[in-house]
Motif scaffolding. Structure first.
Motif, PDB file in Angstrom:
ATOM      1  N   LYS A  62      -8.337   6.516  -3.848  1.00 48.25           N
ATOM      2  CA  LYS A  62      -7.309   6.976  -2.927  1.00 48.25           C
ATOM      3  C   LYS A  62      -7.856   7.944  -1.874  1.00 48.25           C
ATOM      4  O   LYS A  62      -7.223   8.166  -0.845  1.00 48.25           O
ATOM      5  CB  LYS A  62      -6.175   7.650  -3.700  1.00 48.25           C
ATOM      6  CG  LYS A  62      -5.280   6.668  -4.460  1.00 48.25           C
ATOM      7  CD  LYS A  62      -4.619   5.690  -3.503  1.00 48.25           C
ATOM      8  CE  LYS A  62      -3.691   4.724  -4.208  1.00 48.25           C
ATOM      9  NZ  LYS A  62      -3.075   3.756  -3.256  1.00 48.25           N
TER      10      LYS A  62
ATOM     11  N   SER B 165      -7.934   6.273   1.407  1.00 45.24           N
ATOM     12  CA  SER B 165      -6.674   5.718   1.908  1.00 45.24           C
ATOM     13  C   SER B 165      -6.523   5.965   3.412  1.00 45.24           C
ATOM     14  O   SER B 165      -6.965   6.995   3.922  1.00 45.24           O
ATOM     15  CB  SER B 165      -5.492   6.357   1.159  1.00 45.24           C
ATOM     16  OG  SER B 165      -4.258   6.012   1.774  1.00 45.24           O
TER      17      SER B 165
ATOM     18  N   ASP C   3       0.627   4.163  -2.766  1.00 49.52           N
ATOM     19  CA  ASP C   3       0.403   5.576  -2.402  1.00 49.52           C
ATOM     20  C   ASP C   3       1.505   6.475  -2.961  1.00 49.52           C
ATOM     21  O   ASP C   3       1.236   7.604  -3.395  1.00 49.52           O
ATOM     22  CB  ASP C   3       0.321   5.728  -0.887  1.00 49.52           C
ATOM     23  CG  ASP C   3      -0.988   5.202  -0.308  1.00 49.52           C
ATOM     24  OD1 ASP C   3      -1.918   4.949  -1.090  1.00 49.52           O
ATOM     25  OD2 ASP C   3      -1.072   5.042   0.925  1.00 49.52           O
TER      26      ASP C   3
ATOM     27  N   GLN D  32       0.824  -1.201   0.000  1.00 51.87           N
ATOM     28  CA  GLN D  32       0.000   0.000   0.000  1.00 51.87           C
ATOM     29  C   GLN D  32       0.863   1.258   0.000  1.00 51.87           C
ATOM     30  O   GLN D  32       0.502   2.274  -0.585  1.00 51.87           O
ATOM     31  CB  GLN D  32      -0.935   0.003   1.219  1.00 51.87           C
ATOM     32  CG  GLN D  32      -2.090   0.987   1.121  1.00 51.87           C
ATOM     33  CD  GLN D  32      -3.011   0.702  -0.050  1.00 51.87           C
ATOM     34  OE1 GLN D  32      -3.170  -0.440  -0.471  1.00 51.87           O
ATOM     35  NE2 GLN D  32      -3.599   1.746  -0.611  1.00 51.87           N
TER      36      GLN D  32
END
Length: 207
Positions: free
Chosen positions: A59, A62, A30, A26
Motif C-alpha cells: 500500500k 498506492s 484502500d 482499488q
C-alpha cells in the motif's frame, strides 16, 4: 467498528486482509486497508505482523497519497511494536512521496530476517489478488531477493535451517554480506516459487 469490537475474531481479520488484495475496486481495497491501519495504530491487536508488513509495503505504492501516508505510519508502529526497532525516521515525507520504492529497500535492508516469511506470504497473497495488486506485489520481490544467496544442491552439504538473523553490521545498502545466508531450503523455496510465478503470470505481465 467491527474490527475494534471483535479483537479475538481472527476470521474477520483474515477476511479484511484478503479483501485488501482481492477487491477489484482499488478504492474499496484502500478503504479496507484504512480501517486496518486505524485499528492497529491505536490497539495492540493480535495478528501476524509479517502479513501486515507486506500489505503495508504494497500500500505504500498506492496512487492515493493518504493511503501511502497511512501505510508508512502503520509500518512505523509495527516495526516498533513487533520488531522492537525504530529504523524509520520520524519524518517520513520522502517515503510517502516516492511511492514505496525506497521504503521496500529500507525494510529489506534493515530487516533481512523477514526475507523468507515475507517472500512466502507474497507468493501466497498473489494468488487471487487483483491485477493491480499482483503487479504491486511482483515489484516488491526484487529488494528482498538480494538477501538470499542461492546455493547449488549438488555442491554444498544439506542444511536443515533457513538463514539466521545477522547483526546490522553485517548488512549494507546492497544486501547481505558474509557467509551463512545461503541454504538449500531457502534456495529451493525461492527458485520453485519464482518458476511457478513465471509460468503462472508471464502472460499477464510479459515485461
Amino acid at each position: 467498528p467491527l474490527l475494534r469490537h471483535n479483537l479475538d475474531s481472527h476470521p474477520l481479520l483474515n477476511w479484511v486482509l484478503s479483501h485488501c488484495y482481492t477487491s477489484p475496486s482499488q478504492t474499496a481495497s484502500d478503504l479496507s486497508y484504512s480501517a486496518l491501519s486505524r485499528v492497529f495504530s491505536r490497539l495492540s491487536y493480535p495478528c501476524d505482523p509479517v502479513s501486515l508488513i507486506l500489505l503495508s509495503l504494497m500500500k505504500s505504492s498506492s496512487p492515493d497519497p493518504q493511503t501511502r501516508e497511512e501505510a508508512v505510519g502503520l509500518l512505523q508502529v509495527l516495526e516498533s511494536r513487533h520488531l522492537l526497532k525504530d529504523s524509520l525516521p520520524v519524518s517520513v515525507g520522502a517515503y510517502v512521496a516516492r511511492r514505496g520504492v525506497i521504503l521496500v529497500r529500507h525494510f529489506s535492508t534493515h530487516h533481512p530476517e523477514l526475507t523468507i516469511p515475507v517472500f512466502s506470504d507474497m507468493v501466497y497473497r498473489i494468488e487471487g489478488a487483483s491485477l493491480v495488486n499482483k503487479r504491486s506485489l511482483l515489484q516488491l520481490i526484487l529488494p528482498w531477493l538480494s538477501n538470499i544467496e542461492l546455493v547449488d544442491v549438488l555442491v554444498l552439504p544439506l542444511q536443515d535451517t533457513l538463514p539466521l538473523q545477522r547483526t546490522q553490521s553485517d548488512t549494507t545498502q546492497s544486501g547481505l554480506k558474509g557467509t551463512g545466508w545461503g541454504c538449500h531450503q531457502a534456495s529451493e523455496l525461492v527458485l520453485n516459487n519464482l518458476l511457478f510465478l513465471t509460468i503462472e503470470h508471464s502472460l499477464e505481465f510479459p515485461h
